[in-house]
Scaffold this active site. Structure first.
Site, mmCIF file in Angstrom:
data_model
loop_
_atom_site.group_PDB
_atom_site.id
_atom_site.type_symbol
_atom_site.label_atom_id
_atom_site.label_comp_id
_atom_site.label_asym_id
_atom_site.label_seq_id
_atom_site.Cartn_x
_atom_site.Cartn_y
_atom_site.Cartn_z
ATOM 1 N N LYS A 40 0.854 -1.186 0.000
ATOM 2 C CA LYS A 40 0.000 0.000 0.000
ATOM 3 C C LYS A 40 0.884 1.227 0.000
ATOM 4 C CE LYS A 40 -4.051 1.956 0.410
ATOM 5 N NZ LYS A 40 -3.652 2.813 -0.726
ATOM 6 N N LYS A 67 5.227 2.171 8.407
ATOM 7 C CA LYS A 67 4.043 2.942 8.815
ATOM 8 C C LYS A 67 2.811 2.048 8.974
ATOM 9 C CE LYS A 67 3.673 6.659 6.334
ATOM 10 N NZ LYS A 67 3.320 7.601 5.225
ATOM 11 N N LYS A 108 5.214 2.058 -3.014
ATOM 12 C CA LYS A 108 5.186 3.465 -3.435
ATOM 13 C C LYS A 108 5.446 3.538 -4.926
ATOM 14 C CE LYS A 108 4.870 7.458 -1.185
ATOM 15 N NZ LYS A 108 4.254 7.625 0.143
ATOM 16 N N THR A 111 -4.784 12.739 6.698
ATOM 17 C CA THR A 111 -3.379 12.845 7.100
ATOM 18 C C THR A 111 -3.219 13.944 8.158
ATOM 19 O OG1 THR A 111 -2.737 12.117 4.903
ATOM 20 C CG2 THR A 111 -1.011 13.144 6.232
ATOM 21 N N SER A 124 -7.244 5.279 4.109
ATOM 22 C CA SER A 124 -7.169 4.503 2.861
ATOM 23 C C SER A 124 -7.561 3.045 3.133
ATOM 24 C CB SER A 124 -5.744 4.524 2.294
ATOM 25 O OG SER A 124 -5.550 5.658 1.487
HETATM 26 N N1 GLU Z 1 0.831 8.896 0.388
HETATM 27 C C1 GLU Z 1 0.340 8.736 1.707
HETATM 28 C C2 GLU Z 1 1.443 8.339 2.654
HETATM 29 O O1 GLU Z 1 2.598 8.583 2.394
HETATM 30 C C3 GLU Z 1 -0.884 7.833 1.778
HETATM 31 C C4 GLU Z 1 -0.687 6.441 1.299
HETATM 32 C C5 GLU Z 1 -1.991 5.639 1.189
HETATM 33 O O2 GLU Z 1 -3.029 6.155 1.543
HETATM 34 O O3 GLU Z 1 -1.901 4.498 0.742
HETATM 35 O O4 GLU Z 1 1.210 7.831 3.719
#
Ligand code: GLU
Length: 462
Positions: free
Chosen positions: A103, A127, A139, A223, A391
C-alpha cells in the site's frame, strides 16, 4: 471576512462544505517539492538496521528488509496537446508484503528517483505496521513536473502509468493512493483505466478516489487529522495547554493545512505557516481558514494578509522556510519537504516538539543532534499514518460494498491513531527510547514475527 480575532476558530464549521477535492492546479501549487537526495534510501536502511539490531530483531529479518520485493521501471509514452509524444519514467516499488497487500501513494515530481521511491516504500512498510494495518508497503512515482502539463496531458500520463503498472497493481496485491502532486481526480482516472484494462469494476484497486467513485468520507483531511490526533496525545502526556502552545507549520498542502486548521480549532496558537515560496510569522497567531481562502486566490501564503488589506489588522513578518524551522515555538510541524532537517541545521532547531507530517523531513544524522537536545519527535511513520489508515477504511468499504458515515470514519481513525500512539509512547518510556526508535521497534517486531511465522532459519533448526 473578519480577521480581527485571528486565534478564534470561527470558520471551522463552514469547512464541512469543502469540495471533495481541490482543483488540480491548486493542489499542484500547494504541494511542495521533495528535494531528497539519492542517499535517501541508504539513510532509510541505516535506521532500520540500527533500530532493528537494538530491538533484538534477527539478522535474517533485517537482511530481508534491506531489499525491495520488486521494483518496476517503465517508460510512459504520453501524447502531448501539440501532437508530439513525450516519454516519462515511472516507478512502482512493492517493498514488503509480509503483512498484506502493498500500500502506498504515487507521486508526480521532477525529483522522483528510484532511490526515493524505494525509501518511501520502505517507510510505508514501517508505517502500516506501526498503525497495525493489514498492509505491506509500496510506493510509486513519475519523474515529471506536473505544473508544466495541461489537464488533458496529466490525464493521459495518469492513464499511461496505470497501463504500465496494471500487472503489479490489484485490489489484493498492490493498492496505490495519492501522494505529492497527485490527488483524488488522478486516482479516479487511474481506477477508470484499470477497470477498462480488466473489464471489471474494481474500486478497491486504489484509494483516495473521489467520494462519488467509491472514495471514503474523511479521506481528504485524514493525514492532517491523524497528525492532529498525535499532537493532542502528545499534549496530554506533556501537559501542554493549547491556548499557551505555539505551533509553526512548514508546508500548506493537504496535510499541513488540515493539521493547522484542526489544531487552531482546538485552541492552539498557529504562529507561523509557509509554502514553497516562503512563510509568515506573527506572535499574535493566524486564522488558518482565512489564510487558506485567500491563498486559493493569491496562490501563495506570503503576502496573503497584505493582499486583502489586512496588514494593519495582523502585524506579521515574512520569513523563509529555513527561518521557520528555527523559530522559538513549542511545536514544529514539517509538512512539506523530505530531508529539510540535516546535521547542518539541526543545531538551530529550538522547538522542543516536532510532529513530522512530511515523509522523511529529518535525516538520520540529525536525529542524534536533536535527541541530545531533548527534542521529542513524533515520527512520520506514526504522525502521518492517518492518510493510509483512512485509505485502509476506504479499501474495506469498497470490498464490503458498504459505505461508512463520516462519524464512523472519524471514530475509527481516532481509535487507530490513539492506540498506535499509546503503544509507541509507552514502549519509548519503558525502554528509554526515542519515539522514532520505539515506532520502528514496534513495526519491526510485528513484521519480524510474521516473517518468523512463515519459517526462518531458526525455525527450521528447531
Ligand atoms: N501517500 C500517503 C502516505 O505517504 C498515503 C498512502 C496511502 O493512503 O496508501 O502515507
Amino acid at each position: 471576512m473578519s480577521l480581527a480575532s485571528p486565534c478564534a476558530s470561527h470558520r471551522g464549521s463552514s469547512l464541512q462544505n469543502e469540495p471533495e477535492f481541490l482543483s488540480i492546479v491548486q493542489i499542484l501549487e500547494d504541494q511542495q517539492a521533495n528535494l531528497m537526495t539519492t542517499d535517501v534510501f541508504d539513510d532509510a536502511l541505516v535506521r532500520v538496521r540500527n533500530y532493528g539490531e537494538a530491538a533484538g530483531i534477527s539478522s535474517e529479518v533485517l537482511d530481508l528488509l534491506m531489499h525491495a520485493n520488486s521494483l518496476v521501471q517503465a517508460s510512459l509514452p504520453v501524447r502531448m496537446d501539440d501532437g508530439s509524444t513525450k516519454y516519462f519514467t515511472g516507478y512502482r516499488c512493492r517493498y514488503n508484503s509480509t503483512l498484506g497487500p502493498t500500500k502506498g501513494g504515487i507521486r508526480f515530481h521532477p525529483g522522483v528517483s528510484m532511490a526515493e521511491v524505494q525509501a518511501l516504500a520502505l517507510w510505508m512498510t514501517i508505517k502500516c505496521a506501526v498503525a497495525g494495518l493489514p498492509f505491506g508497503g509500496g510506493k510509486g512515482g513519475v519523474i515529471v513536473d506536473p505544473k508544466a502539463l495541461s489537464p488533458m496531458e496529466l490525464e493521459r500520463l495518469s492513464r499511461a502509468y496505470m497501463r504500465a503498472m496494471a500487472d503489479v497493481i490489484a485490489p489484493q496485491t498492490d493498492i496505490p493512493a495519492p501522494d505529492v502532486y497527485t490527488n483524488a481526480r488522478i486516482m479516479g482516472w487511474m481506477m477508470d483505466e484499470y477497470e477498462a484494462i480488466t473489464r471489471t469494476k474494481a474500486p478497491a484497486v486504489i484509494t483516495g478516489k473521489p467520494v462519488r467513485l467509491g472514495g471514503s468520507l474523511g479521506r481528504d483531511d485524514a493525514t492532517g487529522r491523524g497528525a492532529f490526533l498525535c499532537t493532542q496525545e502528545l499534549a496530554r502526556r506533556r501537559h501542554l495547554i493549547p491556548a499557551e502552545t505555539t505551533v509553526a507549520v512548514q508546508g500548506f498542502g493537504n496535510g499541513g493545512y488540515h493539521a493547522a486548521r484542526l489544531l487552531q480549532e482546538a485552541g492552539y496558537r498557529i504562529v507561523a505557516i509557509s509554502d514553497s515560496r516562503g512563510g509568515i510569522y506573527s506572535p499574535d497567531c493566524f486564522d488558518v481558514a482565512s489564510i487558506f481562502e485567500i491563498k486559493q486566490q493569491s496562490r501563495r501564503v506570503q503576502g496573503v494578509y497584505c493582499d486583502q488589506s489586512v496588514c494593519e489588522l495582523v502585524a506579521h513578518e515574512t520569513i523563509s522556510n529555513d527561518e521557520l524551522l528555527a523559530l522559538d515555538v513549542d511545536v514544529l510541524i514539517p509538512a512539506a519537504l523530505g530531508g529539510v532537517i540535516t546535521k547542518h541545521n539541526a543545531g538551530t532547531i529550538k522547538a522542543p516538539y516536532i510532529v513530522e507530517i512530511a515523509n522523511g523531513p529529518i535525516m538520520s544524522d540529525a536525529d542524534a543532534i536533536l535527541e541530545k537536545k531533548g527534542t521529542i519527535i513524533i515520527p512520520d511513520v506514526l504522525a502521518n499514518a492517518g492518510g493510509v489508515t483512512v485509505s485502509y477504511f476506504e479499501w474495506v468499504q469498497n470490498l464490503q460494498g458498504y459505505k461508512w458515515s463520516l462519524n464512523q470514519v472519524h471514530e475509527r481513525l481516532g481509535d487507530v491513531m490513539t492506540s498506535a500512539f499509546s503503544e509507541v509512547w509507552d514502549l519509548a518510556g519503558e525502554k528509554g527510547l526515542s519515539v522514532r526508535n520505539a515506532a520502528y521497534a514496534t513495526a519491526l517486531q510485528r513484521i519480524g514475527e510474521a516473517i518468523d511465522a512463515q519459517g526462518t532459519r531458526d525455525y527450521f533448526r528447531q
